[in-house]
Motif scaffolding. Structure first.
Motif, PDB file in Angstrom:
ATOM      1  N   LEU A   1      81.921  36.882  68.296  1.00 29.70           N
ATOM      2  CA  LEU A   1      82.457  37.960  67.315  1.00 29.70           C
ATOM      3  C   LEU A   1      81.736  37.907  66.224  1.00 29.70           C
ATOM      4  N   PRO A   2      81.954  36.898  65.195  1.00 28.67           N
ATOM      5  CA  PRO A   2      81.195  36.907  63.715  1.00 28.67           C
ATOM      6  C   PRO A   2      79.683  36.947  63.903  1.00 28.67           C
ATOM      7  N   LEU A   3      79.204  36.410  64.933  1.00 29.48           N
ATOM      8  CA  LEU A   3      77.601  36.122  65.083  1.00 29.48           C
ATOM      9  C   LEU A   3      77.260  37.335  65.495  1.00 29.48           C
ATOM     10  N   GLY A   4      77.832  38.104  66.494  1.00 30.01           N
ATOM     11  CA  GLY A   4      77.627  39.485  67.071  1.00 30.01           C
ATOM     12  C   GLY A   4      77.626  40.550  65.975  1.00 30.01           C
ATOM     13  N   LEU A   5      78.580  40.553  65.069  1.00 30.08           N
ATOM     14  CA  LEU A   5      78.692  41.243  63.973  1.00 30.08           C
ATOM     15  C   LEU A   5      77.261  41.266  63.108  1.00 30.08           C
ATOM     16  N   LEU A   6      76.978  40.011  62.815  1.00 31.43           N
ATOM     17  CA  LEU A   6      75.761  40.198  61.928  1.00 31.43           C
ATOM     18  C   LEU A   6      74.562  40.481  62.810  1.00 31.43           C
ATOM     19  N   ASP A   7      74.623  40.151  64.004  1.00 30.15           N
ATOM     20  CA  ASP A   7      73.399  40.801  64.662  1.00 30.15           C
ATOM     21  C   ASP A   7      73.537  42.490  64.877  1.00 30.15           C
TER      22      ASP A   7
ATOM     23  N   LEU B   1      74.522  44.161  62.489  1.00 28.92           N
ATOM     24  CA  LEU B   1      74.145  44.734  61.073  1.00 28.92           C
ATOM     25  C   LEU B   1      72.708  44.939  61.256  1.00 28.92           C
ATOM     26  N   PHE B   2      72.067  43.869  61.751  1.00 31.44           N
ATOM     27  CA  PHE B   2      70.519  43.652  61.629  1.00 31.44           C
ATOM     28  C   PHE B   2      69.711  44.206  62.563  1.00 31.44           C
ATOM     29  N   SER B   3      70.217  44.420  63.888  1.00 27.72           N
ATOM     30  CA  SER B   3      69.577  45.022  65.133  1.00 27.72           C
ATOM     31  C   SER B   3      69.427  46.396  65.079  1.00 27.72           C
ATOM     32  N   GLY B   4      70.545  47.190  64.342  1.00 24.83           N
ATOM     33  CA  GLY B   4      70.420  48.548  64.792  1.00 24.83           C
ATOM     34  C   GLY B   4      71.197  49.034  65.712  1.00 24.83           C
ATOM     35  N   GLN B   5      71.678  48.316  66.738  1.00 24.72           N
ATOM     36  CA  GLN B   5      72.520  48.633  67.579  1.00 24.72           C
ATOM     37  C   GLN B   5      73.946  49.246  67.060  1.00 24.72           C
ATOM     38  N   PRO B   6      74.541  49.920  68.128  1.00 20.33           N
ATOM     39  CA  PRO B   6      75.839  50.495  67.541  1.00 20.33           C
ATOM     40  C   PRO B   6      76.750  49.331  67.343  1.00 20.33           C
ATOM     41  N   LEU B   7      77.569  49.507  66.195  1.00 20.83           N
ATOM     42  CA  LEU B   7      78.480  48.641  65.360  1.00 20.83           C
ATOM     43  C   LEU B   7      79.322  48.286  66.575  1.00 20.83           C
TER      44      LEU B   7
ATOM     45  N   SER C   1      78.649  46.513  69.650  1.00 21.74           N
ATOM     46  CA  SER C   1      78.214  46.065  70.928  1.00 21.74           C
ATOM     47  C   SER C   1      77.671  44.845  71.090  1.00 21.74           C
ATOM     48  N   ALA C   2      77.070  44.157  70.107  1.00 20.82           N
ATOM     49  CA  ALA C   2      76.807  42.864  70.208  1.00 20.82           C
ATOM     50  C   ALA C   2      78.036  41.724  70.083  1.00 20.82           C
ATOM     51  N   MET C   3      79.040  42.265  69.253  1.00 22.51           N
ATOM     52  CA  MET C   3      80.140  41.551  69.018  1.00 22.51           C
ATOM     53  C   MET C   3      80.737  41.589  70.357  1.00 22.51           C
ATOM     54  N   MET C   4      80.939  42.456  71.277  1.00 22.61           N
ATOM     55  CA  MET C   4      81.415  42.526  72.493  1.00 22.61           C
ATOM     56  C   MET C   4      80.626  41.679  73.482  1.00 22.61           C
ATOM     57  N   LEU C   5      79.402  41.929  73.429  1.00 19.24           N
ATOM     58  CA  LEU C   5      78.729  41.318  74.557  1.00 19.24           C
ATOM     59  C   LEU C   5      78.147  39.923  74.266  1.00 19.24           C
ATOM     60  N   TRP C   6      78.337  39.561  72.987  1.00 22.47           N
ATOM     61  CA  TRP C   6      78.155  37.928  72.821  1.00 22.47           C
ATOM     62  C   TRP C   6      79.488  37.290  73.057  1.00 22.47           C
ATOM     63  N   SER C   7      80.441  38.019  72.481  1.00 25.03           N
ATOM     64  CA  SER C   7      81.893  37.483  73.082  1.00 25.03           C
ATOM     65  C   SER C   7      81.938  37.218  74.510  1.00 25.03           C
ATOM     66  N   LEU C   8      81.573  37.987  75.296  1.00 24.42           N
ATOM     67  CA  LEU C   8      81.528  37.945  76.825  1.00 24.42           C
ATOM     68  C   LEU C   8      80.725  37.118  77.253  1.00 24.42           C
ATOM     69  N   ALA C   9      79.560  36.824  76.644  1.00 25.41           N
ATOM     70  CA  ALA C   9      78.519  35.643  76.907  1.00 25.41           C
ATOM     71  C   ALA C   9      79.285  34.515  76.584  1.00 25.41           C
TER      72      ALA C   9
ATOM     73  N   PHE D   1      74.607  50.611  76.005  1.00 21.17           N
ATOM     74  CA  PHE D   1      75.504  51.159  74.730  1.00 21.17           C
ATOM     75  C   PHE D   1      74.466  51.834  73.648  1.00 21.17           C
ATOM     76  N   ALA D   2      73.310  51.778  73.513  1.00 19.11           N
ATOM     77  CA  ALA D   2      72.363  52.445  72.769  1.00 19.11           C
ATOM     78  C   ALA D   2      71.920  53.919  73.443  1.00 19.11           C
ATOM     79  N   ALA D   3      72.612  54.067  74.788  1.00 24.10           N
ATOM     80  CA  ALA D   3      72.502  55.458  75.389  1.00 24.10           C
ATOM     81  C   ALA D   3      71.030  55.496  75.906  1.00 24.10           C
ATOM     82  N   VAL D   4      70.329  54.463  76.440  1.00 28.87           N
ATOM     83  CA  VAL D   4      69.227  54.483  76.931  1.00 28.87           C
ATOM     84  C   VAL D   4      69.168  54.822  78.361  1.00 28.87           C
ATOM     85  N   HIS D   5      70.304  54.972  78.835  1.00 31.48           N
ATOM     86  CA  HIS D   5      70.767  55.487  80.222  1.00 31.48           C
ATOM     87  C   HIS D   5      70.329  56.870  80.526  1.00 31.48           C
ATOM     88  N   ARG D   6      70.464  57.399  79.560  1.00 29.73           N
ATOM     89  CA  ARG D   6      69.879  58.694  79.581  1.00 29.73           C
ATOM     90  C   ARG D   6      68.431  59.203  79.783  1.00 29.73           C
ATOM     91  N   GLN D   7      67.666  58.267  79.528  1.00 28.70           N
ATOM     92  CA  GLN D   7      66.395  58.326  79.796  1.00 28.70           C
ATOM     93  C   GLN D   7      65.651  57.227  80.443  1.00 28.70           C
TER      94      GLN D   7
END
Length: 183
Positions: A77-83, A85-91, A93-101, A138-144
């Motif tokens: 959760l906290p490491l995903g939040l930091l990621d 903030l710096f990766s440009g992903q929707p806020l 997404s990494a928090m949820m995915l890193w927690s699930l991982a 999460f970044a809506a790439v599935h539309r393209q």
């Protein structure tokens, strides 16, 4: 003629009586390495397609494989939040995915405690590919659909770089456990 190694450097990694690793160093280095890996999107790399592997996520998986109990399950959760903030992903997404991982890796660790390198690499490859595809969703790439195809080199590079990330984690782990404190 080569310069001789000073005596302090020779004795640095040698086990000593009445010495123990620093608790602050032992607890903070895994977190700092993952955070440093999450800062790699700030590097000036210019590419027309996603190619940089998520080093913070690879280091997190490396720590979870190399030292299973060193990071708690909620560390994603906290490491995903930091990621985020710096990766440009929707806020979030990494928090949820890193927690699930981390939850999934904890499940694999309790279910299959004796694994070899190939099993760890297979599990990590599955988690890495799932993470990158879900982050793209999460970044809506599935539309393209063309962008999903452009992600294949990033997924392949991330899977191939994973053993190198584990080697870096192993080196940092050895540094983390150097006896420096007098008991």
């Amino acid at each position: 003629m080569p310069v001789p190694i000073p005596e302090q450097l020779k004795n640095l990694a040698r086990p000593r009586i009445n010495r123990a690793p620093s608790p602050v160093l032992a607890l903070s280095l895994p977190w700092l390495l993952v955070m440093l890996g999450s800062l790699t999107p700030a590097l000036p790399v210019i590419a027309s397609a996603p190619i940089m592997p998520p080093l913070g996520f690879l280091f997190l998986l490396g720590w979870l494989h190399l030292r299973p109990g060193i990071m708690p399950v909620w560390a994603g959760l906290p490491l995903g939040l930091l990621d985020d903030l710096f990766s440009g992903q929707p806020l979030g997404s990494a928090m949820m995915l890193w927690s699930l991982a981390t939850i999934g890796m904890d499940f694999v660790e309790t279910r299959f405690p004796w694994r070899g390198f190939m099993q760890n690499w297979l599990v990590a490859s599955t988690v890495i590919a799932g993470y990158l595809l879900m982050a793209a969703w999460f970044a809506a790439v599935h539309r393209q659909p063309g962008l999903l195809l452009a992600m294949l080199p990033q997924i392949a590079l991330s899977i191939l770089i994973y053993p190198i990330a584990v080697q870096v984690v192993g080196l940092i782990d050895r540094l983390r456990l150097i006896p420096v404190r007098v008991v």
